[in-house]
Design an enzyme around this catalytic site. Structure first.
Site, short mmCIF file in Angstrom:
data_model
loop_
_atom_site.label_atom_id
_atom_site.label_comp_id
_atom_site.label_asym_id
_atom_site.label_seq_id
_atom_site.Cartn_x
_atom_site.Cartn_y
_atom_site.Cartn_z
CG ASP A 463 38.14 -33.55 -49.21
OD1 ASP A 463 38.89 -32.96 -49.74
OD2 ASP A 463 36.75 -33.63 -48.84
NE ARG A 467 32.22 -32.32 -50.80
CZ ARG A 467 32.02 -33.53 -50.80
NH1 ARG A 467 31.26 -34.26 -51.32
NH2 ARG A 467 32.79 -34.50 -49.92
CD GLU A 468 34.52 -31.61 -48.26
OE1 GLU A 468 35.32 -31.36 -47.24
OE2 GLU A 468 33.54 -32.47 -48.28
CG ASP A 475 39.51 -38.15 -46.14
OD1 ASP A 475 39.05 -38.06 -45.38
OD2 ASP A 475 38.85 -38.07 -47.30
CD1 TRP A 530 39.05 -36.98 -40.67
CD2 TRP A 530 37.69 -38.85 -39.84
NE1 TRP A 530 37.98 -37.55 -41.52
CE2 TRP A 530 37.31 -38.54 -40.86
CE3 TRP A 530 37.13 -39.61 -38.99
CZ2 TRP A 530 36.40 -39.42 -41.67
CZ3 TRP A 530 36.38 -40.60 -39.53
CH2 TRP A 530 35.76 -40.45 -40.88
CD GLU A 756 32.01 -37.75 -50.42
OE1 GLU A 756 31.37 -37.22 -51.39
OE2 GLU A 756 32.28 -37.28 -49.36
CG HIS A 773 36.24 -38.59 -51.57
ND1 HIS A 773 35.55 -37.37 -52.19
CD2 HIS A 773 36.16 -38.55 -50.42
CE1 HIS A 773 35.52 -36.72 -51.02
NE2 HIS A 773 35.72 -37.23 -49.86
#
Ligand code: BGC
Length: 868
Positions: A463, A467-468, A475, A530, A756, A773
């Site tokens: 993503d 951060r992640e 995504d 998703w 994002e 993002h």
């Protein structure tokens, strides 16, 4: 791949979706592809030969993913193959040969054992060292051929006789480790020599047990790292020897005293680098991780590897008061810094971030997962190096960072742009698509979206790279068709889809992200938009690459997802509906109105309220769309009964959606741009109501002062929906809109990757959320398919037949897109010239193009110029 030098032979020979000569293959009967000799337009026959075997002359135009039918190679077996073709130019020469070599396929091929570092107490996550593991071997004669087969729980680097082997990074890569663990095969023929040899590896936490994701969880797959390495040598006299990792190897902490993929790496240099000839090795330990006992997980990779793909020269270095240097790469990226010529004794600390604060210093506050809470979680991307000044450069290999800026502390003296550079680290995808046009800002938008996508393609589609770094399904689902234009993502996606299915829960629910660390399922999974990736991503693989095998392999996973949705819809009702109507009306069994949903997600101005909000209007729309796609999938796979079943289901769900969400006045139950866009795109609005729905969508856009208000899921569909429904004018108004929220606002505020949040950097210059993002960048699909007009046709997957249908607007004077299709190069360009428009279309061999400007015509292979 061996590139052919003569133009009279087929070239670009491919094994599955890989270009390179493949070592350690897992598929004994691969599908092979090739391109025709230069100038040929039609293949009428081919012959594939490998050793003594040949197909004979096969009368066929097939040259994309043609199944290999020759003798099946055994473990370690090597197939050298070549091909010749008959075309409109006649019989070609034989191509240069390409090869693949099989890896170790069965448990019995392995004599090496798993080992783990000498680690009695496990240090705190984020502060765990990179271990060095070592053994030596005496080789008794000249070497004809040598291979290493290596994998790990963690991230390893293979080092033989002090030399790092190969150019792959972050090996063995990120997979659903409980089910699939990739093994890399290396050619060691020149790295090993007669006499004594050092065998070694560096091993760190990586994805296996390092910090991961929004919640910074750790020990996600196990709490111990481990290595498995087997070295096989064939001597010049034909005899062989095999040695492998096992008890008896040594272990120590390397010069990297701390390394975490998320948090960063700390290196304490020693004179001359890490000493492999040291004597203080401690014995490695036997693994305790139960996964080590499961050899069925070992597999080859269908994807290209992660590499250091580019170096980036900094745009500037400024020095703040106090001596802190701020390096600006001039673009946001994923990777690390290479630092040259360190001075002795200093500890240099590199803090990586995507933005600067008001004082011009690097800030990462906006990247803290819960940035708005009073006690936000930590967020670090900090490397450090204590230097010895003996000429060793610093370059971490066990961490990556999403960054544009680096604050450099502790460096005595000046720092210039020539002293360091950025290294972009990601999957080495083959670029396939380009776009250019007369508007520089639109080109910059395209570049930013491409950069966002590519820097997030780091073994899995993440993503965001800071951060992640999680392979969020939603995504990828919104971007995959655009990604498939920009790059050859077939092998990359094949790998990810296999993991998607492996990590799927027995009831069919798809995990939020793939691979998915947590064994247990939390309450926030199974969201519409998703999980639907299980259906739409395989379909895209068929559409873009004609990969029927992946479509077929993923079919059970796609079916399981749809069954999960169907069962949820049938067996559960939303409390509000029960209250309003205790007796469920017939259509409600097809309404998906329970479970967890992210919803449209991140619409501008809409507060995030995770467990609130009614998302059945979104969820049921995805239910209908996935049922339609699954019906088409079943049809392609020759499953007529299934196709009928899914078609009927789709019709029922569409009926339920219309009954529930279309009012008597034709208005939709939720008055948002996203709702209209999705409904129009998914064909949920009866034909007679489409014109008024389009008109209302335009009203909603105009009411916002010609701004979009779509979120995560429907932003990429917005412009195509407008253009498909006769409102290309509004689509271009939105594309060229440059007040917030808009894409060009990002560009005007200096974005080099897509944000994002629409206001990722607000008017005051304050950053929020991730600045890399890719999902909103899906808008560039509009540039490819509408502005340049190069469009795939669903009926002819792999661009065997495609359309060119540019949508012109007065704000552009010219546009051009090129695409390396499975059949060869296609392109579409147009330019205004003296009151006319000149179109140029390139159609690859063996394909056709529907040119749809004015009276439609079908164009054959070659270059066509048409002026209107
Ligand atoms: C991620 C997304 C993801 C989303 C789920 C975020 O934290 O960064 O890109 O899809 O959560 O809504």
């Amino acid at each position: 791949m061996t590139e052919q030098t003569t133009t009279d032979a087929p070239h670009r020979l491919r094994f599955e979706h890989l270009d390179d000569a493949v070592l350690g293959a897992g598929v004994a009967r691969p599908r092979l592809s090739w391109q025709l000799p230069v100038g040929a337009t039609r293949q009428t026959a081919y012959e594939i030969a490998a050793g003594d075997w040949s197909t004979g002359v096969v009368r066929s135009a097939e040259r994309v993913l043609v199944p290999y039918t020759g003798p099946e190679p055994a473990t370690r077996g090597r197939v050298e193959w070549r091909v010749r073709v008959w075309t409109d130019l006649g019989e070609s020469d034989w191509s240069a040969s390409a090869f693949w070599e099989m890896g170790l396929l069965q448990r019995s091929d392995w004599s090496a054992s798993w080992i783990r570092p000498h680690e009695l107490d496990v240090p705190e996550p984020g502060y765990r060292p990179v271990y060095a593991l070592h053994s030596d071997v005496e080789l008794t004669g000249p070497i004809a051929l040598a291979r290493a087969y290596v994998t790990a729980h963690g991230i390893y680097e293979l080092v033989v006789n002090g030399q790092r082997i190969g150019d792959q990074e972050l090996t063995p890569g990120f997979t659903a480790y409980r089910s699939n663990l990739q093994v890399q095969t290396y050619d060691l023929t020149t790295a090993l020599h007669e006499g004594a040899n050092d065998l070694g590896a560096f091993l760190s936490d990586g994805w296996y047990r390092g910090l991961f994701g929004y919640s910074r969880t750790y020990d996600n797959f196990g709490d111990r790292t481990a290595l498995l390495a087997q070295f096989e040598v064939t001597y010049a006299d034909g005899s062989t020897t095999v040695v492998g990792s096992g008890l008896g190897w040594g272990s120590t902490i390397s010069n990297s005293t701390e390394a975490d993929l998320l948090d960063g790496q700390r290196v304490v240099q020693r004179l001359g680098g890490f000493r492999w000839d040291r004597r203080d090795w401690q014995p490695v330990l036997e693994p305790t991780d139960p996964l080590c006992a499961d050899w069925s997980r070992l597999c080859a990779t269908p994807a290209p590897p992660v590499r250091r793909v580019r170096s980036i020269t900094p745009a500037s270095v400024t020095t703040l008061e106090g001596g802190r240097h701020i390096v600006d790469l001039g673009e946001n990226t994923n990777g690390w810094i290479h630092l040259d010529e360190l001075r002795p004794g200093s500890e240099i600390v590199l803090t990586h971030g995507e933005a600067l604060d008001a004082d011009g210093d690097v800030t990462t506050d906006h990247l803290r997962p819960d940035a708005d809470s009073p006690t936000p979680s930590p967020f670090n991307q900090i490397d450090s190096v204590v230097s010895v000044g003996d000429g060793q450069a610093f370059e971490p290999r066990h961490t990556t960072h999403g960054f544009q800026y680096v604050a450099v502390d502790g460096l005595p003296g000046p720092l210039g742009t020539a002293d360091l550079h950025g290294v972009e680290v990601r999957t080495d995808l083959r670029p396939t698509g380009t776009f250019h046009c007369s508007d520089r800002r639109v080109e910059l938008l395209h570049e930013a979206a491409v950069r966002s996508w590519r820097t997030n393609a780091c073994d899995v589609p993440t993503d965001c790279p800071q951060r992640e770094r999680a392979g969020w399904t939603g995504d990828y689902q919104v971007f995959v068709s655009t990604a498939a234009f920009l790059d050859d993502i077939a092998g990359f996606t094949d790998k990810w889809l296999k993991d998607l299915a492996s990590d799927q829960v027995p009831n069919g629910m798809v995990r939020n992200y793939v691979p998915s660390p947590e064994a247990a399922v939390g309450g926030v999974e199974g969201s519409s938009g998703w999980g639907d990736a299980a259906v739409s991503v395989p379909w895209q693989m068929w559409q873009s690459y004609r990969d029927r095998e992946v479509l077929a392999r993923q079919y059970p996973s796609a079916v399981a997802w749809l069954e999960f949705v169907k069962t949820t819809a049938r067996t559960a009702r939303a409390p509000e509906r029960i209250e309003a109507n205790p007796e469920a009306p017939e259509h409600e069994q097809f309404l998906w109105d329970t479970g967890f949903h992210w919803g449209e997600w991140l619409e501008p101005g809409v507060e995030i309220a995770l467990f609130e909000g009614e998302h059945s209007i979104v969820a049921t729309a995805y239910f209908a769309n996935s049922a339609r796609l699954l019906a088409k999938t079943a049809e392609v796979l020759g499953k007529a009964e299934d196709a009928a079943r899914w078609t009927e289901l789709a019709a029922n769900v569409e009926h339920a959606w219309a009954t529930e969400f279309i009012g008597a006045d034709g208005r939709l139950a939720r008055d948002s741009q996203a709702t209209y866009v999705r409904a129009l795109r998914f064909g949920l609005i009866p034909e007679h109501l489409v014109p008024s729905a389009v008109e209302h969508l335009v009203e909603l856009i105009r009411a916002e002062g010609t701004h979009l208000s779509t979120g995560f899921l429907s932003t990429g569909m917005l412009l195509p929906v407008l253009a498909d429904n006769g409102r290309a004018d509004v689509a271009f108004d939105l594309l060229f809109q440059d007040t917030s929220p808009s894409w060009l606002t990002m560009i005007d505020r200096g974005a080099t990757t897509i944000w994002e949040h629409w206001d990722g950097i607000d008017a005051k210059g304050t950053p929020s959320g991730s600045l890399n993002h890719y999902s909103k960048g899906a808008v560039i699909g509009f540039l490819h398919q509408y502005v340049a007009g190069l469009r795939p046709l669903e009926s002819h997957p792999g661009y065997e037949r495609f359309a060119v249908e540019p949508v012109l607007d007065h704000r552009l004077d010219w546009a051009r897109a090129t695409l390396e299709t499975p059949f060869g190069l296609a392109s579409s360009s147009w330019r205004r010239e003296d009151g006319a428009v000149r179109f140029e279309v390139v159609v690859p061999a063996d394909t056709e193009c529907e040119f749809r400007v004015g009276e439609p015509v079908v164009l054959g292979p070659g270059t066509h110029v048409i002026t209107f």
